[in-house]
Enzyme design. Structure first.
Site, short mmCIF file in Angstrom:
data_model
loop_
_atom_site.label_atom_id
_atom_site.label_comp_id
_atom_site.label_asym_id
_atom_site.label_seq_id
_atom_site.Cartn_x
_atom_site.Cartn_y
_atom_site.Cartn_z
N HIS A 113 -2.51 -2.84 1.54
CA HIS A 113 -3.57 -2.46 0.47
C HIS A 113 -2.91 -1.54 -0.53
CE1 HIS A 113 -7.38 -1.43 -1.55
NE2 HIS A 113 -7.14 -0.18 -0.89
N ARG A 119 -15.10 0.81 -9.56
CA ARG A 119 -13.63 0.92 -9.86
C ARG A 119 -13.35 1.56 -11.20
NH1 ARG A 119 -11.00 0.74 -5.06
NH2 ARG A 119 -11.27 -1.14 -3.94
N ASP A 166 -17.19 -0.05 2.40
CA ASP A 166 -17.19 1.22 1.62
C ASP A 166 -17.08 0.89 0.16
OD1 ASP A 166 -17.14 3.92 1.40
OD2 ASP A 166 -14.91 4.00 1.10
N THR A 206 -22.25 3.75 1.16
CA THR A 206 -21.14 3.00 2.40
C THR A 206 -22.19 2.56 3.25
OG1 THR A 206 -19.46 4.77 2.14
CG2 THR A 206 -19.45 3.59 4.00
N GLU A 246 -8.23 -6.36 -5.42
CA GLU A 246 -6.80 -6.90 -5.05
C GLU A 246 -7.10 -8.40 -5.17
OE1 GLU A 246 -5.14 -5.15 -1.05
OE2 GLU A 246 -7.28 -4.72 -1.27
N ASP A 255 -12.80 8.65 4.95
CA ASP A 255 -12.43 7.31 4.94
C ASP A 255 -10.88 7.46 4.47
OD1 ASP A 255 -12.59 4.75 4.14
OD2 ASP A 255 -12.28 4.91 2.28
N GLU A 294 -13.71 -2.64 5.95
CA GLU A 294 -13.15 -1.53 6.57
C GLU A 294 -13.49 -1.61 8.15
OE1 GLU A 294 -13.21 2.23 5.08
OE2 GLU A 294 -12.95 1.57 2.82
N LYS A 347 -16.97 6.45 -5.16
CA LYS A 347 -16.99 5.83 -4.03
C LYS A 347 -18.36 6.64 -3.23
CE LYS A 347 -13.87 4.57 -1.84
NZ LYS A 347 -13.43 3.21 -1.81
N GLN A 353 -14.04 5.14 -10.74
CA GLN A 353 -13.05 5.91 -10.06
C GLN A 353 -11.95 5.96 -10.61
OE1 GLN A 353 -12.21 3.33 -6.51
NE2 GLN A 353 -10.63 4.79 -5.63
N GLU A 356 -14.96 -2.61 0.07
CA GLU A 356 -13.70 -2.50 0.72
C GLU A 356 -14.21 -2.86 2.29
OE1 GLU A 356 -11.42 0.66 -1.74
OE2 GLU A 356 -12.43 1.45 0.05
#
Length: 392
Positions: free
Chosen positions: A116, A219, A215, A239, A340, A109, A183, A235, A222, A181
């Site tokens: 971002h 948080r 993905d 996925t 975000e 990844d 992607e 993470k 992480q 996420e």
């Protein structure tokens, strides 16, 4: 004589003969096999092309044949799509089960969006430069868990892990800050040799196609574990990959130059061809569109990602997946993660009349995308969808 049918494609479906994405599907009570989508139908390629290579539980046997075979098969499928087909070769999408389309080898990844990376840097390091010194010199990435890549529609179990507390010591429990996420994933069809880097100009000789990726991220887990070695349990739990793989050739009209790169990349990262992609994504949370990330703003191209991934001599294999990292734009409405969109949980999003920040159990996220199609109009990339369920 067996009956024959012609597939009618609804206007504006995004799955016309200029697209023909591949999948692996299971008719009721039958074994999995490879198909290509046309409109709301799937063409069984083992039957339509009379080729046992497609009576397989993944695209791998086909992809390993290399780009000349990919192009030949695409031409044959296109010809079949514009003719009458044996009725036994045609299945309705809604009547079959869709499986993971590839047997994943390795998963990488990246972190290739300037918007971002800048947004996260401002949140996490408010009194420092948002980008770390290496970010504009190389596509930052990490190795993920191939075994936890799941097909679209699979429920995602909320993960457990260590979470930082106000006291500065961790506790343990289910993630309270589950995120997504948005992607784009790139699937290696023809592998590369150990010790031999892949140059940017060789990208299309190795990459078979693209598929949407979510993905998932925890948080809080992480944030506690991420220093000094980066993403791990926050993470690796899941996925999600779309069931539909769009051939690289179908995106010929979507190719555009990258945004300017400053400073100029080192020679091995200089793109010899335009591999920016004009793809528009949409993130839907419990039925409400909350973001529309633009892939065209990505700083690093997929060709540069592959070149960097192999420059140390690392090999690739058929079925390897590498993803772009979160796709975000400059505006709030273009951010590709809830981290975000809610600015780390400090600016809630109004979702169906309720103020929200991160994912609750039962929440469902669907990511879709479109791109310019050959001959005009737009093609539709297959969706990637997942629902969060209670931790075990």
């Amino acid at each position: 004589m067996s009956s024959r049918v012609r597939i009618e494609v609804p206007e504006g479906s995004g799955f016309g003969p200029e697209h023909l994405p591949y999948c692996v599907f299971r008719p009721l009570g039958e074994e999995p096999r490879v198909g290509a989508r046309l409109g709301d139908s799937i063409i069984d390629l083992a039957v339509a092309l009379d080729d046992p290579m497609f009576h397989q539980p993944s695209l791998n046997a086909f992809m390993t044949q290399g780009p000349s075979c990919w192009r030949e098969v695409r031409e044959r499928v296109h010809a079949a799509a514009e003719s009458e087909l044996p009725a036994a070769a045609v299945h309705e999408v809604r009547a079959v089960r869709l499986d993971l389309p590839v047997e994943i080898g390795d998963y990488v990844d990246f972190y290739a969006s300037l918007d971002h990376a800048t947004a996260l840097g401002r949140m996490l390091r408010p009194n420092s430069e948002p980008l770390l010194p290496n970010w504009r010199h190389l596509p930052v990435g990490y190795h993920g868990r191939a075994g936890t890549v799941v097909v679209s529609g699979t429920d995602i179990v909320r993960p457990h892990g260590q979470r930082k507390t106000d006291s500065g010591t961790p506790d343990f429990g289910p993630s309270r800050r589950m995120d997504i996420e948005a992607e784009l994933g790139f699937i290696v069809g023809a592998g590369s040799e150990l010790g031999k880097p892949v140059e940017t100009g060789e990208f299309a000789e190795h990459v078979f196609g693209v598929a949407l990726v979510n993905d998932w991220s925890a948080r809080d887990i992480q944030a506690w574990e991420g220093q000094p070695l980066g993403p791990f349990l926050g993470k690796s739990f899941a996925t999600t990959l779309s069931a539909w793989v769009t051939p690289l050739d179908a995106l010929a009209e979507a190719r555009i130059p990258l945004p300017p790169q400053h400073p100029e990349p080192l020679p091995y990262l200089r793109d010899s061809a335009a591999w920016g992609l004009d793809i528009d994504l949409a993130v839907e949370w419990n039925g409400q569109v909350v973001s529309k990330p633009p892939f065209r703003r990505m700083y690093w191209s997929p060709a540069q990602m592959l070149a960097h991934m192999t420059v140390n001599g690392a090999s690739t294999r058929t079925g390897d997946l590498f993803a772009s990292g979160t796709i975000s734009g400059a505006d709030r409405a273009e951010r590709g993660s809830l981290m975000e969109l809610s600015w780390g949980g400090t600016e809630p999003i109004e979702l169906n009349g309720v103020q929200r920040t991160f994912l609750n159990d039962g929440d469902e996220v669907t990511i879709t995308a479109t791109a310019p199609a050959i001959g005009g109009g737009r093609l539709t990339l297959g969706e990637v969808r997942g629902r969060v369920v209670k931790a075990n």
